[in-house]
Design an enzyme around this catalytic site. Structure first.
Site, PDB file in Angstrom:
ATOM      1  N   THR A 124       0.762  -1.240   0.049  1.00  0.00           N
ATOM      2  CA  THR A 124      -0.142   0.079   0.229  1.00  0.00           C
ATOM      3  C   THR A 124       0.637   1.109   0.007  1.00  0.00           C
ATOM      4  O   THR A 124       1.852   1.248   0.329  1.00  0.00           O
ATOM      5  CB  THR A 124      -0.757  -0.139   0.855  1.00  0.00           C
ATOM      6  OG1 THR A 124      -1.191   1.630   1.296  1.00  0.00           O
ATOM      7  CG2 THR A 124       0.236  -0.543   2.461  1.00  0.00           C
ATOM      8  N   ASP A 125       0.392   1.807  -0.709  1.00  0.00           N
ATOM      9  CA  ASP A 125       0.741   3.504  -0.228  1.00  0.00           C
ATOM     10  C   ASP A 125       1.618   4.422   0.958  1.00  0.00           C
ATOM     11  O   ASP A 125       1.888   5.205   1.600  1.00  0.00           O
ATOM     12  CB  ASP A 125       0.148   4.512  -1.162  1.00  0.00           C
ATOM     13  CG  ASP A 125      -1.193   4.976  -1.054  1.00  0.00           C
ATOM     14  OD1 ASP A 125      -1.994   4.324  -0.234  1.00  0.00           O
ATOM     15  OD2 ASP A 125      -2.105   6.140  -1.552  1.00  0.00           O
ATOM     16  N   GLU A 126       0.350   3.625   1.943  1.00  0.00           N
ATOM     17  CA  GLU A 126       0.428   4.491   3.225  1.00  0.00           C
ATOM     18  C   GLU A 126       1.292   3.658   3.475  1.00  0.00           C
ATOM     19  O   GLU A 126       1.992   4.756   5.013  1.00  0.00           O
ATOM     20  CB  GLU A 126      -0.812   3.347   4.020  1.00  0.00           C
ATOM     21  CG  GLU A 126      -2.266   4.261   3.655  1.00  0.00           C
ATOM     22  CD  GLU A 126      -3.231   3.803   4.877  1.00  0.00           C
ATOM     23  OE1 GLU A 126      -2.925   3.958   5.501  1.00  0.00           O
ATOM     24  OE2 GLU A 126      -4.529   4.222   4.466  1.00  0.00           O
ATOM     25  N   TYR A 149      -1.716  -0.206  11.135  1.00  0.00           N
ATOM     26  CA  TYR A 149      -1.442  -1.312  10.269  1.00  0.00           C
ATOM     27  C   TYR A 149      -0.130  -0.674   8.742  1.00  0.00           C
ATOM     28  O   TYR A 149      -0.238  -1.727   8.589  1.00  0.00           O
ATOM     29  CB  TYR A 149      -3.120  -0.489   9.134  1.00  0.00           C
ATOM     30  CG  TYR A 149      -3.519  -0.569   7.584  1.00  0.00           C
ATOM     31  CD1 TYR A 149      -3.517  -1.799   7.240  1.00  0.00           C
ATOM     32  CD2 TYR A 149      -3.220   0.479   6.851  1.00  0.00           C
ATOM     33  CE1 TYR A 149      -3.130  -2.406   5.721  1.00  0.00           C
ATOM     34  CE2 TYR A 149      -3.185  -0.588   5.182  1.00  0.00           C
ATOM     35  CZ  TYR A 149      -3.119  -1.725   5.527  1.00  0.00           C
ATOM     36  OH  TYR A 149      -3.529  -1.877   3.665  1.00  0.00           O
ATOM     37  N   LYS A 153       2.317  -2.997   6.751  1.00  0.00           N
ATOM     38  CA  LYS A 153       2.546  -3.724   6.124  1.00  0.00           C
ATOM     39  C   LYS A 153       3.824  -2.608   5.240  1.00  0.00           C
ATOM     40  O   LYS A 153       4.735  -4.189   5.371  1.00  0.00           O
ATOM     41  CB  LYS A 153       1.714  -2.785   4.982  1.00  0.00           C
ATOM     42  CG  LYS A 153      -0.443  -3.358   4.627  1.00  0.00           C
ATOM     43  CD  LYS A 153      -0.482  -4.572   4.867  1.00  0.00           C
ATOM     44  CE  LYS A 153      -0.517  -4.829   3.350  1.00  0.00           C
ATOM     45  NZ  LYS A 153      -0.448  -6.004   2.457  1.00  0.00           N
TER      46      LYS A 153
HETATM   47  P1  NAD Z   1     -10.026  -7.184   3.353  1.00  0.00           P
HETATM   48  O1  NAD Z   1      -9.809  -6.768   4.191  1.00  0.00           O
HETATM   49  O2  NAD Z   1     -10.951  -6.775   2.548  1.00  0.00           O
HETATM   50  O3  NAD Z   1      -9.945  -8.635   2.444  1.00  0.00           O
HETATM   51  C1  NAD Z   1      -8.736  -9.597   3.360  1.00  0.00           C
HETATM   52  C2  NAD Z   1      -8.848 -10.874   3.291  1.00  0.00           C
HETATM   53  O4  NAD Z   1      -7.845 -11.135   3.821  1.00  0.00           O
HETATM   54  C3  NAD Z   1     -10.203 -11.043   3.524  1.00  0.00           C
HETATM   55  O5  NAD Z   1     -11.259 -12.356   3.257  1.00  0.00           O
HETATM   56  C4  NAD Z   1     -10.061 -12.346   5.373  1.00  0.00           C
HETATM   57  O6  NAD Z   1     -10.741 -13.043   5.396  1.00  0.00           O
HETATM   58  C5  NAD Z   1      -8.757 -12.991   4.871  1.00  0.00           C
HETATM   59  N1  NAD Z   1      -7.328 -13.075   5.861  1.00  0.00           N
HETATM   60  C6  NAD Z   1      -7.424 -11.790   7.138  1.00  0.00           C
HETATM   61  N2  NAD Z   1      -6.408 -12.596   8.018  1.00  0.00           N
HETATM   62  C7  NAD Z   1      -5.922 -13.724   6.791  1.00  0.00           C
HETATM   63  C8  NAD Z   1      -5.514 -14.930   7.206  1.00  0.00           C
HETATM   64  N3  NAD Z   1      -4.617 -15.213   8.491  1.00  0.00           N
HETATM   65  N4  NAD Z   1      -5.365 -15.914   6.675  1.00  0.00           N
HETATM   66  C9  NAD Z   1      -6.249 -15.845   5.617  1.00  0.00           C
HETATM   67  N5  NAD Z   1      -6.733 -14.779   5.140  1.00  0.00           N
HETATM   68  C10 NAD Z   1      -6.817 -14.001   6.246  1.00  0.00           C
HETATM   69  O7  NAD Z   1      -8.854  -6.256   2.316  1.00  0.00           O
HETATM   70  P2  NAD Z   1      -8.833  -5.960   1.294  1.00  0.00           P
HETATM   71  O8  NAD Z   1      -9.583  -4.261   1.221  1.00  0.00           O
HETATM   72  O9  NAD Z   1      -9.352  -6.319  -0.374  1.00  0.00           O
HETATM   73  O10 NAD Z   1      -6.869  -5.359   0.590  1.00  0.00           O
HETATM   74  C11 NAD Z   1      -6.308  -6.770   0.077  1.00  0.00           C
HETATM   75  C12 NAD Z   1      -4.728  -6.546   0.167  1.00  0.00           C
HETATM   76  O11 NAD Z   1      -4.905  -5.504  -0.473  1.00  0.00           O
HETATM   77  C13 NAD Z   1      -4.410  -6.327   1.688  1.00  0.00           C
HETATM   78  O12 NAD Z   1      -2.919  -6.184   1.858  1.00  0.00           O
HETATM   79  C14 NAD Z   1      -4.519  -4.699   1.513  1.00  0.00           C
HETATM   80  O13 NAD Z   1      -3.415  -4.349   2.556  1.00  0.00           O
HETATM   81  C15 NAD Z   1      -3.918  -4.028  -0.012  1.00  0.00           C
HETATM   82  N6  NAD Z   1      -4.391  -2.974  -0.045  1.00  0.00           N
HETATM   83  C16 NAD Z   1      -5.672  -2.460   0.044  1.00  0.00           C
HETATM   84  C17 NAD Z   1      -5.705  -0.805  -0.428  1.00  0.00           C
HETATM   85  C18 NAD Z   1      -7.304  -0.236  -0.528  1.00  0.00           C
HETATM   86  O14 NAD Z   1      -7.616   0.496  -0.747  1.00  0.00           O
HETATM   87  N7  NAD Z   1      -7.897  -1.166   0.164  1.00  0.00           N
HETATM   88  C19 NAD Z   1      -5.151  -0.529  -1.072  1.00  0.00           C
HETATM   89  C20 NAD Z   1      -3.176  -1.205  -1.773  1.00  0.00           C
HETATM   90  C21 NAD Z   1      -3.103  -2.292  -1.105  1.00  0.00           C
HETATM   91  O1  DAU Z   2      -4.393   3.678   0.616  1.00  0.00           O
HETATM   92  C1  DAU Z   2      -4.621   2.830   0.486  1.00  0.00           C
HETATM   93  C2  DAU Z   2      -4.830   1.851   1.624  1.00  0.00           C
HETATM   94  O2  DAU Z   2      -6.595   2.566   1.341  1.00  0.00           O
HETATM   95  C3  DAU Z   2      -5.313   0.875   2.416  1.00  0.00           C
HETATM   96  O3  DAU Z   2      -3.407   0.308   2.653  1.00  0.00           O
HETATM   97  C4  DAU Z   2      -5.738  -0.163   3.383  1.00  0.00           C
HETATM   98  O4  DAU Z   2      -6.088  -0.677   3.692  1.00  0.00           O
HETATM   99  C5  DAU Z   2      -7.476   0.904   2.929  1.00  0.00           C
HETATM  100  O5  DAU Z   2      -7.952   0.812   4.296  1.00  0.00           O
HETATM  101  C6  DAU Z   2      -7.758   2.179   3.014  1.00  0.00           C
HETATM  102  O6  DAU Z   2      -6.937   3.112   3.793  1.00  0.00           O
HETATM  103  P1  DAU Z   2      -8.134   4.720   3.886  1.00  0.00           P
HETATM  104  O7  DAU Z   2      -7.696   4.342   5.635  1.00  0.00           O
HETATM  105  O8  DAU Z   2      -6.912   5.630   3.360  1.00  0.00           O
HETATM  106  O9  DAU Z   2      -9.493   4.208   3.894  1.00  0.00           O
HETATM  107  P2  DAU Z   2     -10.978   4.933   4.626  1.00  0.00           P
HETATM  108  O10 DAU Z   2     -11.674   4.498   3.509  1.00  0.00           O
HETATM  109  O11 DAU Z   2     -10.805   3.556   6.156  1.00  0.00           O
HETATM  110  O12 DAU Z   2     -10.502   6.339   4.595  1.00  0.00           O
HETATM  111  C7  DAU Z   2     -10.040   7.053   3.521  1.00  0.00           C
HETATM  112  C8  DAU Z   2     -10.267   8.578   3.771  1.00  0.00           C
HETATM  113  O13 DAU Z   2     -11.776   8.612   4.903  1.00  0.00           O
HETATM  114  C9  DAU Z   2      -9.302   9.075   6.003  1.00  0.00           C
HETATM  115  O14 DAU Z   2      -9.086   9.811   5.267  1.00  0.00           O
HETATM  116  C10 DAU Z   2     -10.901   9.111   6.610  1.00  0.00           C
HETATM  117  C11 DAU Z   2     -11.702   9.394   5.875  1.00  0.00           C
HETATM  118  N1  DAU Z   2     -13.551   8.297   6.321  1.00  0.00           N
HETATM  119  C12 DAU Z   2     -12.888   6.905   6.665  1.00  0.00           C
HETATM  120  C13 DAU Z   2     -13.987   6.341   6.984  1.00  0.00           C
HETATM  121  C14 DAU Z   2     -14.560   5.276   7.146  1.00  0.00           C
HETATM  122  C15 DAU Z   2     -13.809   9.196   7.092  1.00  0.00           C
HETATM  123  O15 DAU Z   2     -13.615  10.835   7.200  1.00  0.00           O
HETATM  124  N2  DAU Z   2     -14.760   8.621   7.671  1.00  0.00           N
HETATM  125  C16 DAU Z   2     -15.367   7.251   7.708  1.00  0.00           C
HETATM  126  O16 DAU Z   2     -16.226   6.777   7.837  1.00  0.00           O
END
Ligand code: NAD
Ligand code: DAU
Length: 340
Positions: A124-126, A149, A153
């Site tokens: 992730t970019d985070e 988190y 990562k």
């Molecule tokens: P998500 O939370 O929707 O899904 C995570 C999945 O992992 C779930 O199906 C969960 O059951 C499974 N899991 C959790 N712990 C586990 C374990 N110990 N063993 C096996 N399975 C397990 O997450 P997502 O948003 O789909 O993100 C997927 C990946 O992409 C993550 O690694 C996250 O860091 C990365 N990522 C997410 C975003 C985003 O915006 N959502 C952006 C950049 C990177």
């Molecule tokens: O940047 C990539 C990341 O994006 C991934 O690595 C993470 O897995 C994913 O959860 C996401 O992280 P963020 O913290 O950016 O996503 P989130 O949807 O939780 O929040 C997006 C923005 O919105 C952040 O600035 C917090 C804000 N927010 C979020 C929630 C849930 C609110 O203002 N209110 C809310 O209720």
């Protein structure tokens, strides 16, 4: 090719499973997922009977299950499984370290043990931390994570690097910006706000709402991972983003506009601790070296996403009941007494 996809029952993982099975009819996919609160087999109901698809319920921290699958003809691992929600990492950091760091190490061991050809660490970019108004992160930028988190990562990314340097593990790290699209668990900003707004519930904006994220439609992320899996170079890191920087308030207004809902639903609430002000990635490397670029505009992506949540109410209403309600009641109470 046989691919082990970890976390394939989550948001991005399930989109990727579907993408691979449809684009590569000869590929075999094993989905290893623990089915935590975020894992949902409903996300994959349309492919569960596919001849080349197998689901295994298991934990990536369990080396027995990982080795059993990895040792059975797997060529590559695409590693999504993680605890993924920043707010939950503030409530309970320990599980983030266990799954995201220790789990990744178990997988890396299996790559070395069975001499697999490729390991993709979906990161992730985070991990780069927070930006001011200007600039963007390149792959060479130092890691400065601010939440448990993002620290977990970043730690996993460093382990991946060490396995490449020390054991020649053919690993690649991808770092993506905020994904949105179908099947995203309704705790993240966009699906939470769409599903709340549909029922005229409040939309909790953290702080002033001027935090900036770069939004990428999940299909564009899947295409980027496909390109890296097939053409990426071991030991490298690739940034991938949507080129859609927006404040959270701008995203909220787009959602309200699309649903014709009033701005009175918006409610400013206590901010997230260590809330990163802005993320932005320099994606010139993947564009110039691998020829990938995002294709979905934010307007089109948000429109398709909102339409999907409107058409799939049963999917998210099942989630937004029982355990979910209890968790969020406690979550909002806890927010009031966040440490620091
Ligand atoms: P998500 O939370 O929707 O899904 C995570 C999945 O992992 C779930 O199906 C969960 O059951 C499974 N899991 C959790 N712990 C586990 C374990 N110990 N063993 C096996 N399975 C397990 O997450 P997502 O948003 O789909 O993100 C997927 C990946 O992409 C993550 O690694 C996250 O860091 C990365 N990522 C997410 C975003 C985003 O915006 N959502 C952006 C950049 C990177
Ligand atoms: O940047 C990539 C990341 O994006 C991934 O690595 C993470 O897995 C994913 O959860 C996401 O992280 P963020 O913290 O950016 O996503 P989130 O949807 O939780 O929040 C997006 C923005 O919105 C952040 O600035 C917090 C804000 N927010 C979020 C929630 C849930 C609110 O203002 N209110 C809310 O209720």
């Amino acid at each position: 090719m046989k691919i082990l996809i970890t976390g394939g029952a989550g948001f991005i993982g399930s989109n990727f499973v579907r993408y691979i099975l449809s684009k590569y009819p000869s590929y075999r996919v094993v989905n290893l997922d623990k089915l935590t609160y975020a894992g949902n087999l409903d996300n994959l109901s349309d492919v569960e009977d596919h001849a080349n698809y197998e689901f295994v319920r298991g934990d990536i921290c369990d080396s027995d299950v990982v080795n059993r699958i990895a040792g059975d003809g797997v060529d590559a691992i695409v590693h999504f499984a993680a605890e993924s929600h920043v707010d939950r990492s503030i409530d309970d950091p320990a599980i983030f370290v266990k799954t995201n760091v220790l789990g990744t190490q178990v997988l890396l061991e299996s790559v070395v043990k069975f001499k697999l050809k490729r390991f993709l660490q979906v990161s992730t970019d985070e991990v780069y931390g927070s930006l001011g108004k200007e600039g963007s992160f390149k792959e060479t930028y130092p890691l400065l994570p601010n939440s448990p988190y993002s620290a977990s990562k970043a730690s996993a990314d460093l382990l991946v690097r060490s396995y490449f340097e020390t054991f020649g593990c053919p690993a690649i790290i991808t770092r993506c910006t905020n994904n949105y699209g179908p099947y995203q668990f309704p705790e993240k900003l966009i699906p939470l706000f769409v599903t709340n707004a549909l029922f005229d519930q409040q939309l909790p904006i953290y702080g002033d709402g001027l935090y900036v994220r770069d939004w990428i439609f999940v299909e564009d992320h899947c295409r980027a991972l496909d390109v890296v899996l097939h053409k990426g170079k071991a030991g490298e890191i690739y940034n991938m983003g949507g080129e859609n920087e927006r404040t959270n308030l701008e995203i909220t207004h787009m959602i309200l506009g699309k649903l014709s809902k009033p701005e009175t639903l918006l409610k400013h609430v206590k901010d997230r601790p260590a809330h990163d002000r802005r993320y932005a990635l320099d994606c010139s490397k993947i564009k110039s070296e691998l020829g990938w670029k995002p294709e979905t505009s934010l307007e089109e992506g948000i429109s398709r996403t909102v339409d999907w949540y409107v058409a799939n109410q049963a999917w998210w209403q099942k989630i937004k009941s029982g355990e979910y309600v209890e968790y969020y009641e406690k979550h909002y109470l806890r927010r009031e007494s966040y440490r620091g």
